[in-house]
Every structure is written in structure tokens, then in C-alpha cells.
Design an enzyme around this catalytic site. Structure first.
Site, short mmCIF file in Angstrom:
data_model
loop_
_atom_site.label_atom_id
_atom_site.label_comp_id
_atom_site.label_asym_id
_atom_site.label_seq_id
_atom_site.Cartn_x
_atom_site.Cartn_y
_atom_site.Cartn_z
CB CYS A 139 59.66 27.63 65.95
SG CYS A 139 57.93 28.00 65.35
CE LYS B 75 49.62 34.07 59.73
NZ LYS B 75 50.82 33.41 59.74
CB CYS C 267 55.56 23.71 60.55
SG CYS C 267 55.07 25.37 60.64
CE LYS D 257 52.08 36.80 57.80
NZ LYS D 257 52.72 35.55 57.56
CB CYS E 48 57.30 31.43 58.68
SG CYS E 48 56.18 31.41 59.84
NE ARG F 87 50.44 38.70 63.01
CZ ARG F 87 51.01 37.19 62.98
NH1 ARG F 87 52.02 36.95 62.57
NH2 ARG F 87 50.12 36.32 63.62
NE ARG G 121 57.60 38.00 64.13
CZ ARG G 121 56.76 37.17 64.09
NH1 ARG G 121 55.47 37.68 64.12
NH2 ARG G 121 57.01 35.79 64.03
CB CYS H 27 60.94 29.53 59.25
SG CYS H 27 61.01 27.79 59.56
#
Length: 572
Positions: free
Chosen positions: A442, A220, A481, A222, A485, A157, A88, A436
Site C-alpha cells: 500500500c 468514494k 495509516c 460506501k 480501512c 464502492r 479489487r 489492513c
């Protein structure tokens, strides 16, 4: 970032043996170096052999994955999984030069399966990258002044920024600030340069990470910048959101929103999505101090024992919003000003050509689920070779060919026509959809998403057409899931994977991301999903008020109860 290490309570007051294994792993990683370098040289396996290195590589923007379509067959043949990696890119605000696009195209064709993926956080992902191609790809990015630092991992991120062309009068200023914040909050370790660029190591000490310390963030973090009236970045889903406030004289500053986050875990009621709270206003000159103070509070008080409860949203709910706000103000050495008025009216993209007050043209191209391959990849390469402006990646996985001069517009249009990039029969609901990646790459996916949503939308389109709702904008988002995302929990229709072919169905989110939705069906297949939507659409077509959004109607009509705060999300 240079806050004194003594303020990092997690580094000086909590013995490592009382923390979760990831905290110990980070503390013992030699500032994210681990043994990644030697693992890359292991020719016996296509994987990075050390499990700790696999986790550390996330801080370098890299996920180890395998082809899940082949997993069972390879297991039967007693072969190791078909390992490959996702990379990424760090791309603050989603702004990409044409030279950078051409380099990304070159690298995708050479190392990434001839495909690029535009993400919901305005950046690029490479998939299908083999281990021996990691260094060449990252070094190629470096040649284009790009990197993958902090694109994943327990750190800040990629920083988002509104890209709506109608906001372009302030966009350049806010986009520059987004990049400045991004550069300010990334880790300082030189391990990245040593492992990927081959630089020599110099003497290091605790000051290698003056802000993050040995254990970085609890999870994380954001950050995003929104320019009203567009909430394309879904600012309420960010740990830290800056809402630009301006007037006729230009940018005045930002309303500050804290505590958003989408991730949750099924069957774990202590986890939930949460919308950010607006806590005040700061002038632009206090922006970096504010970002550092907010992150410092989460760094010091976030849960480092239970990773399921380690995001900033839980720290706020556990400590109390007023306490958190006061602690941020103490670290900024100044109180917040009262939040300024603002309004949002959408979180989608404006497609086609738009001309802005500076005389420039911007063309927004619909890219379903952000997947760029085949003729689309070829066509965008052709445009990059003649375009004198830039590209902007949108938070909805689409692409803006930005800053086209009047005299260049015809040439861009000719390429769009040559590659048939404008011949899109995309419905309104399809243009308001996000998915996603999920299978096959994934490792967290429980169900299909990118490969399944287009076909499901085709069936929903027919249903909407029959009820006279084909032109009604409705947001729909799917994740493979519960981690969210694609930000499904603020969509008017949300779907999260539970098992192959099975999903949770949510209704009632806000059209411009201002409200959470609520689950109406759990662990159901396509037939049940379409049945529930058919009933909801029929009621909506017959009983809606003029201009009423679908999500608002679902609540007014009693199909779902409104979720007033994240802690109530899991209530039946």
C-alpha cells in the site's frame, strides 16, 4: 441510474478552474478512458506512465503500487520502483459461487503471487500483478461473470451485506437487493469494456453517464445492508446504510442511516470519523429511489474544492442533518416513515458449524487478516471442487462455506481435516481482530499492519491470560495509516500507523460498532502500547460489572471520555 443531468449542480454551476485538480482530471478523462490503453502498451516502464491515468484506473478497480520493501534498494541502484498493481473485485454482498472461487484461485496462481486477500468490504484483492498481466486477469474475471468496475474511485464502492448464517432466512432476499443496488449505482461508461475486453467504441455523449456526469462523485461512497442482530458490516461506518426490518411474514423494508465514514488525516482537525444517523424507514419497493436520492444529494452538494472534506459525512455536518434529510425526501417525492425498532448485539462472526432452519450447514473459517495462501489456498480449492453451495466473504475478513447439504457435510469436513484448516489456536481476541494490508504494497501506509498485528496480539493474549480475561471478546483493529480501512475508530482497541513502529492508540469504541473510540496515546511504539493496555486490562479485570464490555468499561471508568459525535473526535 438515470437522473437528469441538469440536477448536477457541480457540472453546470462551478467552473472547473475553481475545483480541485482531481475534478478537472475526471471532467477531461473522456468518461474514465484517459490514455490508459496506450499506457498499458508502454514496454519501457512497469508503471502506467501518465499520473492522471493512475488515478483513473482506480475507477476500474486498479491501484498502481510498488514493493516498498525494495524501494530504497532500487533507488540506490538507480532502478525504477518495483511496480505492480492491486486489483479489487466487485462482489456485492460477498457472495461467491464455487465456480467463481476456482477461477479466482486460478488467476491468483497465474498472475497474483499465489495469494488472495479477503477485504473488510467482502471482496477479493489481487496483489503483485504486473502490468502486462492486467488484461488477462480482468478478462479471466469476466469469464466468471465478475468485474472490477467501481471497486475503487469516486463512485459507489462495493455494496456490503450481512452474511451471518443465523440471519439466513432473510439473507437471500436482502443479498439480492444488495446486488441490485450495486448494479444500479455503478458507472455506465463503456470505457471499461473497451480498455479491458477489447470492445469497439461506439458513439457517446453526455448521456454516457446519465447520473454521474463528467465528474462522478466528490469522493468514494460506501453502501451496506445490515440484518439485525448482527452488525457485521458496521452499518454506522457507511455513507448509506440500510438496516433490514422484518417480521414473521418476511422483509418489511429498511431503516436508513446516512453519513458514516472512517477516514481522517492526522494533524488536520477538520477531518474526523463519523457514525451514520438513522433518519427514517423506507419500504423495499422504494429502495432504489432512496439510494439514488441520497447519492444525488452528495453528488450535487459534496465539497469539490477540498478533497479532505469531500465525503458525505462533512456535507451532512456542513448543511445540517435536517436539511439533508429534507432534500433526500424531496428527490424521493415522499417523506421517510418513522424508523422501526431494531437492535444489534455483535459485529463479529460465528465460527465453526451452524445449522439454519432450512436444514443447511454453514462453516465459518477464521482467516487471519484475510490472507489466503499456501495450504489454505490449496485446501479451499479442494473444497470448491466438491462443494455444491456457495462461499460468503465476511466483513471481518473470514470465509463462510455456505449452504452445505447434510449429505455433503462429511466430505467438506474431511477436506478441512486433510488440510488442517480447523486446527486453529485462534484466541477470542484474535478472532475479533482486523488489519489492513499496509506494507509492503500500500502506497499510503505509514506503518505495518497485516504483518505486525498477529505478533502484537500474541503479546496481548499473554497479558489477557494473566488477568483472567482470555475468554473476553474484545474488538481490536489496526490500520497502517489514518485512513481507517480496517474501521479502527469504532473498535474497542484501535491502532493507526503514524511512522514505522509508531501508532496512535484508541480505546472505548462500541462492541457492535455503535460508538467511536478516543485516542489515549499518540505516536507511540510497542512498549507504550502494551503498557497502556496492561493498565486498562488490570482495571477492567478488577472493576468490571457483570457482562460489561471492555469499550463500555473504558468510558464508565473514566479512562476515556465518550465521543458523542464525530466533530468532537479530535478533542483532547
Amino acid at each position: 441510474m438515470n437522473e437528469n443531468a441538469k440536477s448536477r449542480e457541480h457540472d453546470i454551476s462551478q467552473p472547473l478552474d475553481r475545483l480541485n485538480p482531481d475534478e478537472r482530471m475526471k471532467a477531461e478523462s473522456d468518461f474514465l478512458r484517459g490514455t490508459i490503453g496506450s499506457g498499458l502498451g508502454d514496454k519501457i516502464t512497469g508503471a502506467v506512465p501518465d499520473a492522471s491515468d493512475v488515478k483513473l484506473m482506480k475507477f476500474h478497480g486498479i491501484y498502481q503500487q510498488d514493493d516498498r520493501d525494495l524501494r530504497d534498494e532500487r533507488r540506490r541502484q538507480k532502478l525504477e520502483p518495483a511496480y505492480q498493481f492491486m486489483i479489487r473485485v466487485r462482489l456485492p454482498g460477498g457472495v461467491c459461487s464455487t465456480a467463481q472461487w476456482l477461477k479466482l484461485d486460478e488467476l491468483a496462481r497465474a498472475h497474483g503471487g499465489e495469494t488472495l486477500r479477503l477485504t473488510t468490504r467482502q471482496t477479493f484483492q489481487f496483489h503483485w500483478v504486473l502490468k502486462d498481466r492486467l488484461r488477462p486477469l480482468i478478462q479471466g474475471l469476466h469469464e466468471a461473470l465478475l468485474d472490477t468496475i467501481a471497486a475503487c474511485g469516486d463512485d459507489s464502492r462495493g455494496v456490503m451485506c450481512t452474511v451471518d448464517p443465523a440471519c439466513s432466512s432473510m439473507h437471500a432476499e436482502v443479498a439480492a437487493l444488495a446486488k441490485r443496488v450495486s448494479d444500479h449505482v455503478i458507472p455506465r461508461t463503456r470505457g471499461y469494456h473497451e480498455i479491458w475486453y477489447g470492445e469497439e467504441r461506439v458513439a457517446t455523449s453526455e448521456q454516457e453517464e446519465p447520473f454521474y456526469g463528467r465528474t462522478y462523485m466528490p469522493r468514494k461512497f460506501k453502501i451496506g445492508f445490515a440484518l439485525p442482530p448482527s452488525n457485521d458490516i458496521d452499518v454506522y461506518a457507511q455513507d448509506l446504510g440500510f438496516i433490514a426490518i422484518g417480521d414473521k411474514t418476511g422483509l418489511r423494508g429498511f431503516n436508513v442511516a446516512i453519513g458514516g465514514g472512517m477516514g481522517r488525516t492526522d494533524k488536520a482537525p477538520q477531518t474526523y470519523p463519523r457514525l451514520a444517523d438513522v433518519i427514517g424507514f423506507v419500504t423495499a419497493d422504494r429502495l432504489l429511489d432512496c439510494a439514488e436520492a441520497v447519492m444525488g444529494v452528495q453528488r450535487d452538494y459534496g465539497d469539490r474544492k477540498d478533497r479532505q472534506r469531500a465525503r458525505f459525512k462533512y456535507t451532512i455536518d456542513d448543511k445540517g442533518l435536517d436539511w439533508i434529510k429534507g432534500e433526500i425526501e424531496r428527490r424521493m417525492s415522499a417523506p421517510f416513515e418513522t424508523a422501526r425498532p431494531f437492535h444489534f448485539d455483535s459485529n463479529g462472526d460465528r465460527f465453526g458449524w451452524v445449522k439454519t432452519e432450512d436444514g443447511r450447514w454453514h462453516f465459518t473459517l477464521f482467516i487471519e487478516n484475510g490472507r489466503v495462501s499456501g495450504p489454505l489456498l490449496d485446501g479451499l480449492r479442494a473444497i470448491a471442487r466438491i462443494h455444491h453451495g456457495a462461499f460468503r466473504l465476511t466483513p471481518n475478513q473470514n470465509l463462510i462455506i455456505a449452504g452445505v447439504a447434510e449429505e455433503d457435510k462429511a466430505a467438506i469436513e474431511a477436506v478441512l481435516d486433510e488440510y488442517r484448516l480447523t486446527e486453529q489456536a485462534a484466541s477470542v481476541i484474535r478472532r475479533n481482530s482486523i488489519a489492513c494490508v499496509a506494507f509492503p504494497t500500500c502506497g499510503l501506509a505509514m506503518a505495518e499492519s497485516e504483518r505486525y498485528l498477529p505478533g502484537l496480539i500474541t503479546k496481548i493474549e499473554a497479558m489477557l491470560g494473566q488477568k483472567g480475561l482470555a475468554d473476553e471478546p474484545i474488538t481490536i483493529r489496526m490500520s497502517g495509516c489514518p485512513n481507517g480501512c480496517s474501521r479502527p475508530y469504532i473498535a474497542e482497541i484501535g491502532l493507526t500507523g503514524r511512522a514505522p513502529g509508531k501508532y496512535n492508540l484508541y480505546l472505548g469504541g462500541g462492541f457492535h460498532g455503535q460508538r467511536l473510540n478516543r485516542m489515549i496515546c499518540e505516536n507511540v511504539g510497542e512498549e507504550a502500547i502494551l503498557g497502556a493496555l496492561d493498565q486498562a486490562f488490570t482495571k477492567y479485570a478488577n472493576e468490571r460489572e457483570n457482562g460489561e464490555r471492555f469499550g463500555d468499561f473504558c468510558i464508565r471508568a473514566g479512562m476515556v471520555r465518550e465521543v458523542t459525535e464525530g466533530r468532537l473526535f479530535n478533542e483532547s
